[in-house]
Design a protein around this motif. Structure first.
Motif, PDB file in Angstrom:
ATOM      1  N   THR A  56       0.911  -1.133   0.077  1.00 26.03           N
ATOM      2  CA  THR A  56      -0.004  -0.114  -0.028  1.00 26.03           C
ATOM      3  C   THR A  56       0.748   1.335   0.018  1.00 26.03           C
ATOM      4  O   THR A  56       0.198   2.307  -0.126  1.00 26.03           O
ATOM      5  CB  THR A  56      -0.880  -0.203   1.141  1.00 26.03           C
ATOM      6  OG1 THR A  56      -0.178   0.051   2.343  1.00 26.03           O
ATOM      7  CG2 THR A  56      -1.875  -1.231   1.238  1.00 26.03           C
TER       8      THR A  56
ATOM      9  N   ASP B 297     -16.168  -1.442   6.517  1.00 25.75           N
ATOM     10  CA  ASP B 297     -15.305  -0.258   6.458  1.00 25.75           C
ATOM     11  C   ASP B 297     -13.884  -0.876   7.015  1.00 25.75           C
ATOM     12  O   ASP B 297     -14.036  -1.749   8.285  1.00 25.75           O
ATOM     13  CB  ASP B 297     -15.754   0.889   7.336  1.00 25.75           C
ATOM     14  CG  ASP B 297     -14.711   2.175   7.535  1.00 25.75           C
ATOM     15  OD1 ASP B 297     -13.522   2.021   6.965  1.00 25.75           O
ATOM     16  OD2 ASP B 297     -15.125   3.132   7.681  1.00 25.75           O
TER      17      ASP B 297
ATOM     18  N   ARG C 236     -10.792   0.552   7.367  1.00 25.50           N
ATOM     19  CA  ARG C 236      -9.841   1.611   7.828  1.00 25.50           C
ATOM     20  C   ARG C 236      -9.819   1.338   9.407  1.00 25.50           C
ATOM     21  O   ARG C 236     -10.150   0.452   9.970  1.00 25.50           O
ATOM     22  CB  ARG C 236     -10.531   2.873   7.620  1.00 25.50           C
ATOM     23  CG  ARG C 236     -10.706   3.346   6.337  1.00 25.50           C
ATOM     24  CD  ARG C 236     -11.284   4.622   6.258  1.00 25.50           C
ATOM     25  NE  ARG C 236     -12.485   4.611   6.649  1.00 25.50           N
ATOM     26  CZ  ARG C 236     -13.128   5.540   7.516  1.00 25.50           C
ATOM     27  NH1 ARG C 236     -12.422   6.763   7.434  1.00 25.50           N
ATOM     28  NH2 ARG C 236     -14.361   5.586   8.027  1.00 25.50           N
TER      29      ARG C 236
ATOM     30  N   TYR D 292      -8.285  -3.493   8.275  1.00 21.34           N
ATOM     31  CA  TYR D 292      -7.434  -4.585   7.694  1.00 21.34           C
ATOM     32  C   TYR D 292      -5.975  -4.248   8.443  1.00 21.34           C
ATOM     33  O   TYR D 292      -5.099  -5.211   8.495  1.00 21.34           O
ATOM     34  CB  TYR D 292      -7.087  -4.104   6.141  1.00 21.34           C
ATOM     35  CG  TYR D 292      -6.487  -4.731   5.453  1.00 21.34           C
ATOM     36  CD1 TYR D 292      -6.060  -6.022   5.155  1.00 21.34           C
ATOM     37  CD2 TYR D 292      -5.353  -3.853   4.830  1.00 21.34           C
ATOM     38  CE1 TYR D 292      -5.177  -6.707   4.340  1.00 21.34           C
ATOM     39  CE2 TYR D 292      -4.113  -4.473   3.854  1.00 21.34           C
ATOM     40  CZ  TYR D 292      -4.219  -5.718   3.735  1.00 21.34           C
ATOM     41  OH  TYR D 292      -3.322  -6.404   2.762  1.00 21.34           O
TER      42      TYR D 292
ATOM     43  N   CYS E 187     -12.070   1.556   2.148  1.00 24.96           N
ATOM     44  CA  CYS E 187     -10.977   1.997   2.851  1.00 24.96           C
ATOM     45  C   CYS E 187     -11.002   3.563   2.649  1.00 24.96           C
ATOM     46  O   CYS E 187     -11.913   4.203   2.370  1.00 24.96           O
ATOM     47  CB  CYS E 187      -9.725   1.276   2.669  1.00 24.96           C
ATOM     48  SG  CYS E 187      -9.164   1.655   0.775  1.00 24.96           S
ATOM     49  N   ARG E 188      -9.779   4.067   2.839  1.00 29.02           N
ATOM     50  CA  ARG E 188      -9.752   5.523   2.610  1.00 29.02           C
ATOM     51  C   ARG E 188      -9.855   5.824   1.219  1.00 29.02           C
ATOM     52  O   ARG E 188     -10.219   6.791   0.906  1.00 29.02           O
ATOM     53  CB  ARG E 188      -8.246   6.344   3.147  1.00 29.02           C
ATOM     54  CG  ARG E 188      -8.096   7.660   2.988  1.00 29.02           C
ATOM     55  CD  ARG E 188      -6.893   8.268   3.852  1.00 29.02           C
ATOM     56  NE  ARG E 188      -5.732   7.560   3.105  1.00 29.02           N
ATOM     57  CZ  ARG E 188      -4.593   7.593   3.455  1.00 29.02           C
ATOM     58  NH1 ARG E 188      -4.134   8.345   4.663  1.00 29.02           N
ATOM     59  NH2 ARG E 188      -3.469   7.318   2.613  1.00 29.02           N
TER      60      ARG E 188
ATOM     61  N   ARG F 230      -6.052   0.025   0.170  1.00 35.89           N
ATOM     62  CA  ARG F 230      -6.073  -0.867   1.128  1.00 35.89           C
ATOM     63  C   ARG F 230      -7.193  -1.920   0.821  1.00 35.89           C
ATOM     64  O   ARG F 230      -7.068  -3.269   0.996  1.00 35.89           O
ATOM     65  CB  ARG F 230      -6.504  -0.467   2.627  1.00 35.89           C
ATOM     66  CG  ARG F 230      -5.008  -0.158   3.287  1.00 35.89           C
ATOM     67  CD  ARG F 230      -5.428   0.691   4.707  1.00 35.89           C
ATOM     68  NE  ARG F 230      -5.744   1.916   4.392  1.00 35.89           N
ATOM     69  CZ  ARG F 230      -6.146   2.596   5.339  1.00 35.89           C
ATOM     70  NH1 ARG F 230      -6.480   2.329   6.671  1.00 35.89           N
ATOM     71  NH2 ARG F 230      -6.720   4.062   5.204  1.00 35.89           N
ATOM     72  N   SER F 231      -8.483  -1.348   0.384  1.00 37.33           N
ATOM     73  CA  SER F 231      -9.521  -2.351   0.088  1.00 37.33           C
ATOM     74  C   SER F 231      -9.113  -3.573  -0.817  1.00 37.33           C
ATOM     75  O   SER F 231      -9.473  -4.578  -0.990  1.00 37.33           O
ATOM     76  CB  SER F 231     -10.758  -1.545  -0.333  1.00 37.33           C
ATOM     77  OG  SER F 231     -10.501  -0.774  -1.156  1.00 37.33           O
TER      78      SER F 231
ATOM     79  N   SER G   2     -14.196  -4.277  -4.035  1.00 35.97           N
ATOM     80  CA  SER G   2     -13.540  -3.103  -3.589  1.00 35.97           C
ATOM     81  C   SER G   2     -14.175  -1.588  -3.855  1.00 35.97           C
ATOM     82  O   SER G   2     -14.353  -1.564  -5.327  1.00 35.97           O
ATOM     83  CB  SER G   2     -11.991  -3.110  -3.764  1.00 35.97           C
ATOM     84  OG  SER G   2     -11.445  -1.897  -3.231  1.00 35.97           O
TER      85      SER G   2
ATOM     86  N   GLY H 172     -12.889   4.867  -2.280  1.00 34.26           N
ATOM     87  CA  GLY H 172     -12.737   4.860  -0.973  1.00 34.26           C
ATOM     88  C   GLY H 172     -13.669   5.822  -0.278  1.00 34.26           C
ATOM     89  O   GLY H 172     -14.449   6.268  -1.117  1.00 34.26           O
TER      90      GLY H 172
END
Length: 201
Positions: free
Chosen positions: A15, A64, A66, A86, A134-135, A139-140, A157, A161
Motif C-alpha cells: 500500500t 469499513d 480503515r 485491515y 478504505c480511505r 487497502r481495500s 472494492s 474509498g
C-alpha cells in the motif's frame, strides 16, 4: 497463523505506492490505477455500492476496513455493517514509517477471522457478496486479495474509498477532494455505533 501474518505484512507494504488521480464516479475498470486493482477484479463506485446495499443489503456484508482512529476522527459511511480494520496503528504510536510519512501500521491478524464472524452474524457465508471500503481504494484492493486467498469468493472494492484521492495542484493539492464516498455526498456520520466497532479479542 505465520502464513497469514506474512501475507498481511506483504499486503501492507504494497500500500506504499500512491494511486494516480481517478475521476469521481469513473467505472472504466480496465484503466484503474494498479495500486487499486485486486485479483478478483470486482470494483464499485461509491454510488454503486450505496445502491447495492440499499437494494440487496440482506445478502451483502459492507465493511469499513480503515483503522479505528480513522473511523473515530474522520467518520464512517452510515450504511456499513461493521468496522473491521485491515491494518492498525501500534497501541502506542512510537514508530514512524519514513516512506509513507505516517505512524507505522501493522497487519490485523484477526482480519479474515473477523470478516467471517461478521458474515456468520448476518446469516451469510464465504460465497456471499462482501463490499470493502478504505480511505482511497488501495487497502481495500489488498484486503480483497487476502480474503480471496482465504476462500472468500465475491469481494468488491470501492475504488474511490471513503475520503478519496488527493488533488495534484491548486487549492485541492494534497487534500482528499477528488472523489470518494464523502465527496459524492453519500450518507456518513461522526456518530459511531458500538455494535459496528472492532474490539480485538
Amino acid at each position: 497463523m505465520k502464513r497469514t501474518l506474512c501475507i498481511l505484512s506483504l499486503a501492507c507494504l504494497a500500500t506504499v505506492s500512491h494511486a494516480q488521480e481517478w475521476k469521481q464516479g469513473a467505472s472504466d475498470w480496465a484503466n484503474l490505477p494498479t495500486v487499486k486493482q485486486s485479483r478478483q477484479g470486482l470494483y464499485l463506485t461509491p454510488q454503486q455500492a450505496y445502491e447495492m446495499v440499499q437494494k440487496e443489503g440482506k445478502n451483502t456484508l459492507f465493511l469499513d476496513i480503515r483503522t479505528r482512529a480513522e473511523a473515530m476522527y474522520v467518520g464512517m459511511p452510515s450504511a456499513v455493517d461493521a468496522l473491521v480494520p485491515y491494518v492498525e496503528h501500534q497501541e502506542i504510536m512510537g514508530e514512524w514509517d519514513d516512506k509513507r510519512n505516517i505512524y507505522v501500521l501493522e497487519p490485523n491478524v484477526d482480519f479474515p477471522k473477523e470478516v467471517e464472524r461478521r458474515l456468520t452474524d448476518k446469516g451469510l457465508n464465504k460465497q456471499s457478496r462482501i463490499i470493502l471500503i478504505c480511505r482511497s481504494g488501495d487497502r481495500s484492493a489488498k484486503a480483497s486479495d487476502l480474503l480471496a486467498m482465504s476462500g472468500f469468493s465475491s469481494v468488491y472494492s470501492i475504488a474511490e474509498g471513503f475520503e478519496g484521492d488527493m488533488g495534484k495542484e491548486g487549492p485541492s493539492a494534497n487534500r482528499r477532494t477528488v472523489n470518494g464516498w464523502k465527496n459524492t455526498n453519500l450518507p456518513w456520520s461522526y456518530k459511531l455505533d458500538k455494535t459496528k466497532m472492532y474490539f480485538p479479542k
